[in-house]
Design an enzyme around this catalytic site. Sequence first.
Site, PDB file in Angstrom:
ATOM      1  N   THR A  57       0.844  -1.187   0.000  1.00  0.00           N
ATOM      2  CA  THR A  57       0.000   0.000   0.000  1.00  0.00           C
ATOM      3  C   THR A  57       0.874   1.229   0.000  1.00  0.00           C
ATOM      4  O   THR A  57       2.089   1.133   0.110  1.00  0.00           O
ATOM      5  CB  THR A  57      -0.921   0.011   1.231  1.00  0.00           C
ATOM      6  OG1 THR A  57      -1.966   0.932   0.996  1.00  0.00           O
ATOM      7  CG2 THR A  57      -0.191   0.410   2.486  1.00  0.00           C
TER       8      THR A  57
ATOM      9  N   SER B  96       0.566   6.333  -7.459  1.00  0.00           N
ATOM     10  CA  SER B  96      -0.172   5.244  -8.115  1.00  0.00           C
ATOM     11  C   SER B  96       0.191   5.108  -9.593  1.00  0.00           C
ATOM     12  O   SER B  96       0.012   4.038 -10.179  1.00  0.00           O
ATOM     13  CB  SER B  96      -1.683   5.442  -7.960  1.00  0.00           C
ATOM     14  OG  SER B  96      -2.178   6.434  -8.839  1.00  0.00           O
TER      15      SER B  96
ATOM     16  N   CYS C  79       4.039   3.202  -8.870  1.00  0.00           N
ATOM     17  CA  CYS C  79       4.174   1.977  -8.072  1.00  0.00           C
ATOM     18  C   CYS C  79       3.086   0.968  -8.439  1.00  0.00           C
ATOM     19  O   CYS C  79       1.897   1.277  -8.346  1.00  0.00           O
ATOM     20  CB  CYS C  79       4.091   2.323  -6.588  1.00  0.00           C
ATOM     21  SG  CYS C  79       4.173   0.872  -5.516  1.00  0.00           S
TER      22      CYS C  79
ATOM     23  N   THR D 279       0.352   0.199  -5.743  1.00  0.00           N
ATOM     24  CA  THR D 279      -0.474   1.326  -5.303  1.00  0.00           C
ATOM     25  C   THR D 279      -1.495   1.617  -6.391  1.00  0.00           C
ATOM     26  O   THR D 279      -1.131   1.737  -7.554  1.00  0.00           O
ATOM     27  CB  THR D 279       0.413   2.572  -5.071  1.00  0.00           C
ATOM     28  OG1 THR D 279       1.419   2.256  -4.112  1.00  0.00           O
ATOM     29  CG2 THR D 279      -0.407   3.749  -4.577  1.00  0.00           C
TER      30      THR D 279
END
EC number: 3.4.25.2
Length: 179
Positions: A6, A164, A167, A170
């Site tokens: 996360t 996001s 990654c 994410t």
Amino acid sequence: MELHATTIFAVQHDGKAAMAGDGQVTLGESVVMKHTAKKVRRLFHDKVIAGFAGSVADAFTLFEKFEAKLNEYNGNLERAAVELAQQWRSDSVLRKLEAMLIVMDKDTLLLVSGTGEVIEPDDGILAIGSGGNYALAAGRALKRHNGGQMEAKDIARHALEIASEICVFTNDHITVEEL
């Protein structure tokens, strides 16, 4: 296999505090199990925000323990964080938990880890998790160069959006909480 991965980002800016987290839960290194997990939560009568990165089951255990410490110390964020870190580090079962927490109230922002660390950042910005470094860099740039035109919640959301895009652990299903 564990469920994890996360990104959590938190910022203090212009008298406000905001935390954002993505919604992706990953099984191992290759399977997305959930897109809409909520890893940022309000605690202690909505006066504290906490976010976790790491193993989901471990994080829920830490949320419960942290909330108990907040209640025990009447909402004193720093004391609750230090007490949790001490317990986490010294308890043989808790020591095996694989998660990190960012906790904040209107005045204080802290990183709490299982190694007993409680860290308050110099610049009012923290990020953890797989996309943490991307979010941290984006958040610092946003605060430094657009801070006068953005609110804390906007900095938090945009930092997560940028993370996001970089990654793979994410996603862009973002939860933002603001104090």
